[in-house]
Scaffold this active site. Sequence first.
Site, PDB file in Angstrom:
ATOM      1  N   LYS A  45       0.840  -1.205   0.000  1.00 51.89           N
ATOM      2  CA  LYS A  45       0.000   0.000   0.000  1.00 51.89           C
ATOM      3  C   LYS A  45       0.873   1.252   0.000  1.00 51.89           C
ATOM      4  CE  LYS A  45      -3.731  -2.379   2.404  1.00 51.89           C
ATOM      5  NZ  LYS A  45      -4.503  -2.574   3.634  1.00 51.89           N
ATOM      6  N   GLN A  89      -5.260  -1.583   9.732  1.00 53.78           N
ATOM      7  CA  GLN A  89      -4.948  -2.878   9.122  1.00 53.78           C
ATOM      8  C   GLN A  89      -5.476  -4.007  10.005  1.00 53.78           C
ATOM      9  OE1 GLN A  89      -3.604  -3.229   6.094  1.00 53.78           O
ATOM     10  NE2 GLN A  89      -3.642  -5.449   6.222  1.00 53.78           N
ATOM     11  N   ASP A 112     -11.214   2.115   3.296  1.00 50.38           N
ATOM     12  CA  ASP A 112     -11.461   0.669   3.192  1.00 50.38           C
ATOM     13  C   ASP A 112     -12.922   0.385   2.831  1.00 50.38           C
ATOM     14  OD1 ASP A 112      -9.275  -1.086   3.637  1.00 50.38           O
ATOM     15  OD2 ASP A 112      -9.243  -0.568   5.765  1.00 50.38           O
TER      16      ASP A 112
HETATM   17  N1  GUN Z   1      -6.434  -7.038   6.133  1.00 49.99           N
HETATM   18  C1  GUN Z   1      -6.565  -7.815   5.030  1.00 49.99           C
HETATM   19  N2  GUN Z   1      -7.166  -7.123   4.047  1.00 49.99           N
HETATM   20  C2  GUN Z   1      -7.434  -5.893   4.545  1.00 49.99           C
HETATM   21  C3  GUN Z   1      -8.028  -4.719   4.000  1.00 49.99           C
HETATM   22  O1  GUN Z   1      -8.476  -4.673   2.852  1.00 49.99           O
HETATM   23  N3  GUN Z   1      -8.099  -3.651   4.829  1.00 49.99           N
HETATM   24  C4  GUN Z   1      -7.638  -3.666   6.089  1.00 49.99           C
HETATM   25  N4  GUN Z   1      -7.759  -2.566   6.827  1.00 49.99           N
HETATM   26  N5  GUN Z   1      -7.062  -4.732   6.625  1.00 49.99           N
HETATM   27  C5  GUN Z   1      -6.965  -5.839   5.853  1.00 49.99           C
END
Ligand code: GUN
Length: 265
Positions: A45, A89, A112
């Site tokens: 990211k 996350q 998200d």
């Molecule tokens: N953990 C695994 N996939 C995601 C996601 O798309 N967003 C977040 N915040 N945590 C994750």
Amino acid sequence: MIIKEYVNYKKEELKKEIEGLTVKPHFVIIQVNEDEASNAYVKGKIKDATEVGIICDLIKLPITISQEELIQEINKINNNDEIDGLIVQMPLPRQIDEEIIKLAVDPNKDIDGFHPLTKMDPCTPKGIINYLKDEQIPLSGKNAVVIGRSNIVGKPMARLLLLENCNVTQVHSRTSKEDMKFYIEHADIIVIAIGKAGYLDHSYNYKPDAVIVDVGINRIDGKLHGDAERDLPVKLQTPVPGGVGLLTRLTLLTNLMQAYKARHK
Ligand code: GUN
């Protein structure tokens, strides 16, 4: 266009757009785990954001943090006018309720798409819809079958396909084998997110014009496998790796731009 090229093209477009902005879009990732998969996602990211000129800060918090303390950290970001987006996350440590944390993020910064009041859609289903539309895959009146019913993929996927006027069927681990075969063999679009490597195999009679979107990420002996076997006899099948994961990452950036524009208009 294959997904890798498509995503690179879209990222170039974003980069040009951001070059023209005096105030750069800025988001924060809060990570409260030492999870290896999370480390890899977070790294991806940050890399994506940096490549297109988005500012991204990572805040790592101790795994022993209490739910109250985490909410306080989230509130600091919610109230920081310089920050456009916030990701917490997942997964979170056991003492913290993920559902409560999802509700603590300001819906206007929730890139998200997890908060019930956010205007952003979750990244994986939204990325898939945008790709299918850009590839001119017909959706209206088509039979779409979503295999899986998670909150993060299956449920929002079905909702977004319905918005595109698909005839949506949602099947899952409790669907009988016989019904599963029926739905799969009548599908124009199959989105599979069931977490079982090779679940869609050569035993089914797919429609030759069908499109299979493979959301599965199954790690076997250090290698990534989708939920579908490779090279099924259909018009389009997204690969794993190099498929939906890239679309998800792209959509995080476009959600951030949506949040940025809503805040700076
Ligand atoms: N953990 C695994 N996939 C995601 C996601 O798309 N967003 C977040 N915040 N945590 C994750």
